[in-house]
Enzyme design. Structure first.
Site, PDB file in Angstrom:
ATOM      1  N   TRP A  87     -23.783  56.461  -8.914  1.00  0.00           N
ATOM      2  CA  TRP A  87     -22.934  57.444  -8.235  1.00  0.00           C
ATOM      3  C   TRP A  87     -21.536  56.890  -7.983  1.00  0.00           C
ATOM      4  O   TRP A  87     -21.372  55.744  -7.583  1.00  0.00           O
ATOM      5  CB  TRP A  87     -23.598  57.847  -6.911  1.00  0.00           C
ATOM      6  CG  TRP A  87     -22.746  58.631  -5.964  1.00  0.00           C
ATOM      7  CD1 TRP A  87     -22.135  59.830  -6.199  1.00  0.00           C
ATOM      8  CD2 TRP A  87     -22.427  58.288  -4.611  1.00  0.00           C
ATOM      9  NE1 TRP A  87     -21.457  60.263  -5.076  1.00  0.00           N
ATOM     10  CE2 TRP A  87     -21.623  59.325  -4.090  1.00  0.00           C
ATOM     11  CE3 TRP A  87     -22.741  57.201  -3.787  1.00  0.00           C
ATOM     12  CZ2 TRP A  87     -21.123  59.306  -2.779  1.00  0.00           C
ATOM     13  CZ3 TRP A  87     -22.253  57.187  -2.490  1.00  0.00           C
ATOM     14  CH2 TRP A  87     -21.455  58.221  -2.000  1.00  0.00           C
ATOM     15  N   GLY A 102     -15.088  61.567   6.697  1.00  0.00           N
ATOM     16  CA  GLY A 102     -15.799  60.923   5.600  1.00  0.00           C
ATOM     17  C   GLY A 102     -17.310  60.930   5.692  1.00  0.00           C
ATOM     18  O   GLY A 102     -17.993  60.293   4.891  1.00  0.00           O
ATOM     19  N   LYS A 159     -17.521  75.286   3.000  1.00  0.00           N
ATOM     20  CA  LYS A 159     -17.578  75.799   4.375  1.00  0.00           C
ATOM     21  C   LYS A 159     -16.922  77.178   4.435  1.00  0.00           C
ATOM     22  O   LYS A 159     -15.810  77.379   3.944  1.00  0.00           O
ATOM     23  CB  LYS A 159     -16.878  74.855   5.346  1.00  0.00           C
ATOM     24  CG  LYS A 159     -16.887  75.387   6.791  1.00  0.00           C
ATOM     25  CD  LYS A 159     -16.022  74.570   7.721  1.00  0.00           C
ATOM     26  CE  LYS A 159     -16.705  73.293   8.122  1.00  0.00           C
ATOM     27  NZ  LYS A 159     -15.960  72.581   9.187  1.00  0.00           N
ATOM     28  N   LYS A 197     -25.107  67.866   9.050  1.00  0.00           N
ATOM     29  CA  LYS A 197     -25.010  69.157   8.362  1.00  0.00           C
ATOM     30  C   LYS A 197     -25.126  68.985   6.853  1.00  0.00           C
ATOM     31  O   LYS A 197     -25.788  69.778   6.182  1.00  0.00           O
ATOM     32  CB  LYS A 197     -23.696  69.851   8.730  1.00  0.00           C
ATOM     33  CG  LYS A 197     -23.653  70.365  10.162  1.00  0.00           C
ATOM     34  CD  LYS A 197     -22.405  71.173  10.453  1.00  0.00           C
ATOM     35  CE  LYS A 197     -21.152  70.349  10.395  1.00  0.00           C
ATOM     36  NZ  LYS A 197     -19.946  71.093  10.827  1.00  0.00           N
ATOM     37  N   ASP A 218     -15.110  70.972   3.038  1.00  0.00           N
ATOM     38  CA  ASP A 218     -15.424  71.148   4.459  1.00  0.00           C
ATOM     39  C   ASP A 218     -14.168  71.461   5.262  1.00  0.00           C
ATOM     40  O   ASP A 218     -14.061  71.116   6.432  1.00  0.00           O
ATOM     41  CB  ASP A 218     -16.094  69.870   4.999  1.00  0.00           C
ATOM     42  CG  ASP A 218     -16.884  70.138   6.270  1.00  0.00           C
ATOM     43  OD1 ASP A 218     -17.452  71.228   6.404  1.00  0.00           O
ATOM     44  OD2 ASP A 218     -16.921  69.247   7.140  1.00  0.00           O
TER      45      ASP A 218
END
Length: 710
Positions: free
Chosen positions: A186, A167, A294, A136, A254
């Protein structure tokens, strides 16, 4: 330049948007095999394309934030059209109330049009820590420019992941960056309900902690060790830690809350969490950053206000249901791009921060302050997603009663699943990474972690059956639960362990105390749930079970451990309540009276918490051996044989005792004394899990006998 028009007549220039902000290597593509296979059936090709096109653009051109002084001043309000859509959707959902959930999930998995994506990814791409959440996120990041242009230009980015367990968003982002922006430096921080804090309910957490325990340095569980993002202090703690790493240009959220017992009110139940996620994200993000949040349905004033507020603060906002999101649920993602910055949010963000923990019953904004254009957009959006979800549910019901998937329908579903998987891999240009050195943790390391990660989140039976069980007379329900436990076969064993190595240091962790063990990494969730429910019923019935006879247990110990000449015993009463202070205090005082060569027998000592297991592990280093004895009559006995009088270990015990006293004064509790991974790696781990299961079954058997005899 290609444009697409959605079901609401809004033109979308996705190709232009993506190509303007992403490297040239990233963009839409087609799979020649997909075209070859679908050329003979345009209807299937059109259907597959539509599955990848469940998006709604919010036109926020003329939106203005209401005055900050009006925030949380008006009583809750409704939009009648949206409540009608909600009622229609719930009428369809209610048709599932008599279906066994496990059977229903198995049926819908078979019919899920994106059901082949996972195994094809596993087979052809082999991503690190592949889950449905992985797919997703990758889809959201590929369809929208979630990774901001500024991150690619500066080659630096920090991301923060809220409610992130287990995770997979992190590993999915890593995979995307490695393929599409490999030069970006990152770093990341994640938070979630702490799976090692036993006061957090199992129903609120995902049991799989393999990735978490392998990357603990990147996880923030707040000042109270709970990981609860709805705590203001925990939110501030997370923001402080993340900002030290640099500019936060992506926040994902999420989170959800278990709504199994009230599925019709999912939106209202989850709304307070979504509010906290959004406020946290706005405080974290740097200007031009992105937010992926979400959502579920957007029928109630809480969701409408939140979506409107975010639409005012970001340049572009979309509502997306990924093809890999389960078709029959209400899950969507709010995709917010190009944050206008905290200065733009100004006083509004300050007011919302002040309301972070207040849980007011007022509406965030007055109804009159939301433009009619926005409300109409939400009505169109709600109707679109409701129609899609309802159609999927009704089709699944029809196929369920036709004996499952047979004949032409089965072949068609298989064909669609095949084409969807083809399109997913080709459209998003998925490839394998160059070895595990490109992964966050590495599949090999994840595969070597042995912990309890198999608890199903799907409850047994149908919704109506569970309601019926809950309505039983307490005594009948108690006996039914005890009988369920008796059906589980467990072996009584006796095992001895010797710890000859040194213990260099301890790591005392303090945080919010809890009175009841709601979860445990040393016990399967189904065992713990039955145990806790039985304790609750015993409280309702006013039953307090008598303890065992000390003399009888002493006689038993002398038979099974004949070489133990001198020993002290310490009795812990079986209880649903947790008192870490008393436990440590009793152990510390008793140890002072256990001389060199003497032994210590622990009776009723709980092995459900990280603290208790850690202390036992420490104590085992000052005794010659440790015995776990599982017995039909007495449950679990722990024998610490022959005190070696290890001074360093005894100092550790005193240090823990002192920390416990200080924590109590501060209104906290000592929650752990050793890193959780050390306990996982211990030879004791599997035996402790088995001992807990045995102890619970033994105790419930005693309860059943006692209640029936009465």
């Amino acid at each position: 330049m290609a444009t697409k028009t959605n079901g609401f007549g809004i033109k979308r220039d996705f190709d232009g948007m993506l190509n303007a902000q992403l490297p040239k290597s990233f963009g839409s593509s087609s799979c020649s095999f997909h075209h070859k296979e679908s050329r003979n059936d345009p209807s299937l090709e059109s259907l597959v394309d539509s599955l990848f096109n469940k998006q709604f653009i919010i036109d926020n051109t003329n939106f203005k934030i209401p005055e900050s002084k009006t925030i949380f001043t008006e009583n809750p309000w409704i939009v009648p059209e949206l409540l009608t859509i909600k009622a229609e959707l719930n009428d369809v959902k209610n048709k599932l109330n008599d279906y066994d959930l496990a059977e229903w999930h198995q049926h819908t998995r078979r019919r899920n049009k994106a059901g082949d994506v996972q195994w094809r990814l596993k087979k052809e791409i082999d991503p690190e820590f592949l889950t449905q959440a992985w797919s997703k996120f990758y889809e959201n990041a590929s369809v929208f420019p979630l990774i901001p242009k500024i991150a690619i230009q500066t080659k630096k980015m920090v991301s923060v992941h809220l409610c992130e367990a287990p995770g997979a968003f992190v590993t999915s982002l890593n995979h995307w960056l490695k393929l599409n922006a490999p030069s970006v430096e990152w770093d990341w921080v994640a938070t979630t309900l702490n799976p090692y804090y036993e006061g957090n309910p199992n129903s609120c957490m995902i049991s799989d902690d393999r990735f978490i325990i392998s990357s603990l340095d990147h996880w923030c569980f707040g000042t109270d060790y709970t990981g609860n993002l709805m705590s203001f202090k925990n939110m501030e703690n997370l923001v402080g830690i993340a900002r030290k790493k640099g500019d936060v240009l992506l926040v994902t959220a999420d989170g959800s809350i278990d709504c199994t017992n009230d599925p019709g009110e999912q939106e209202s139940i989850v709304a307070p969490l979504q509010f906290c996620e959004a406020v946290t994200a706005l405080k974290l993000l740097s200007t031009h950053g992105s937010l992926l949040l979400k959502m579920f349905t957007i029928f109630e004033h809480q969701s409408l206000c939140l979506v409107y507020f975010l639409s005012c603060l970001f340049e572009k906002v979309f509502i997306n249901k990924p093809v890999t999101s389960k078709e029959g649920n209400s899950e969507t993602y709010l995709v917010c791009l190009d944050y206008r910055g905290q200065a733009f949010a100004g006083a509004h963000l300050d007011v919302l921060t002040d309301c972070y923990e207040k849980r007011t019953n007022k509406s965030m904004f007055c109804q009159r302050d939301l433009p009619e254009d926005f409300v109409q957009q939400m009505i169109s959006c709600g109707q679109f997603f409701k129609n899609y979800q309802s159609k999927v549910i009704l089709n699944n019901i029809e196929s369920y009663h036709c004996g499952g998937d047979k004949g032409h329908l089965d072949n068609e579903v298989k064909r669609i699943k095949y084409l969807v998987a083809n399109k997913f891999i080709a459209e998003y240009r998925l490839k394998k990474l160059n070895g595990e050195n490109s992964e966050v943790v590495g599949k090999t390391k994840l595969g070597c972690i042995h912990t309890i990660n198999s608890d199903s989140r799907i409850p047994n039976g149908s919704y109506n059956e569970r309601r019926l069980v809950d309505s039983l007379d307490p005594s009948c329900r108690l006996l039914a639960l005890c009988n369920d436990m008796n059906l589980i076969e467990l072996c009584a064993t006796t095992q001895w362990f010797t710890f000859s190595g040194t213990l260099d240091e301890i790591n005392v962790n303090c945080g919010k105390g809890f009175s009841k063990v709601e979860s445990s990494k040393f016990c399967m969730g189904k065992f713990l749930k039955i145990r806790n429910t039985v304790y609750d019923i015993l409280d309702i019935l006013g039953i307090d079970l008598p303890g065992g006879e000390v003399k009888t247990i002493q006689d038993y110990i002398s038979k099974v451990a004949r070489d133990i000449k001198n020993y002290k015993h310490l009795w812990f009463k079986q209880s649903s309540l947790v008192d870490h202070y008393q436990t440590i205090n009793k152990l510390s005082e008793t140890l002072k009276n256990v001389g060199k060569g003497e032994s210590l027998v622990l009776i009723g000592y709980s092995l459900l918490t990280q603290l208790n297991v850690g202390i036992l592990y420490i104590l085992a280093h000052t005794f010659k051996s440790l015995g776990l004895i599982l017995n039909e009559q007495f449950g679990c006995l722990i024998i610490l044989e022959c005190n070696l009088f290890n001074q360093s270990i005894l100092r550790f015990v005193e240090e823990i005792h002192k920390a416990t006293i200080e924590a109590k004064v501060a209104g906290e509790s000592v929650l752990a004394v050793l890193p959780i991974f050390k306990l996982y790696e211990s030879d004791l781990y599997a035996s402790i899990v088995n001992a807990n299961h045995w102890s619970i079954k033994h105790y419930l058997s005693n309860i059943s006998n006692y209640v029936q005899n009465k």
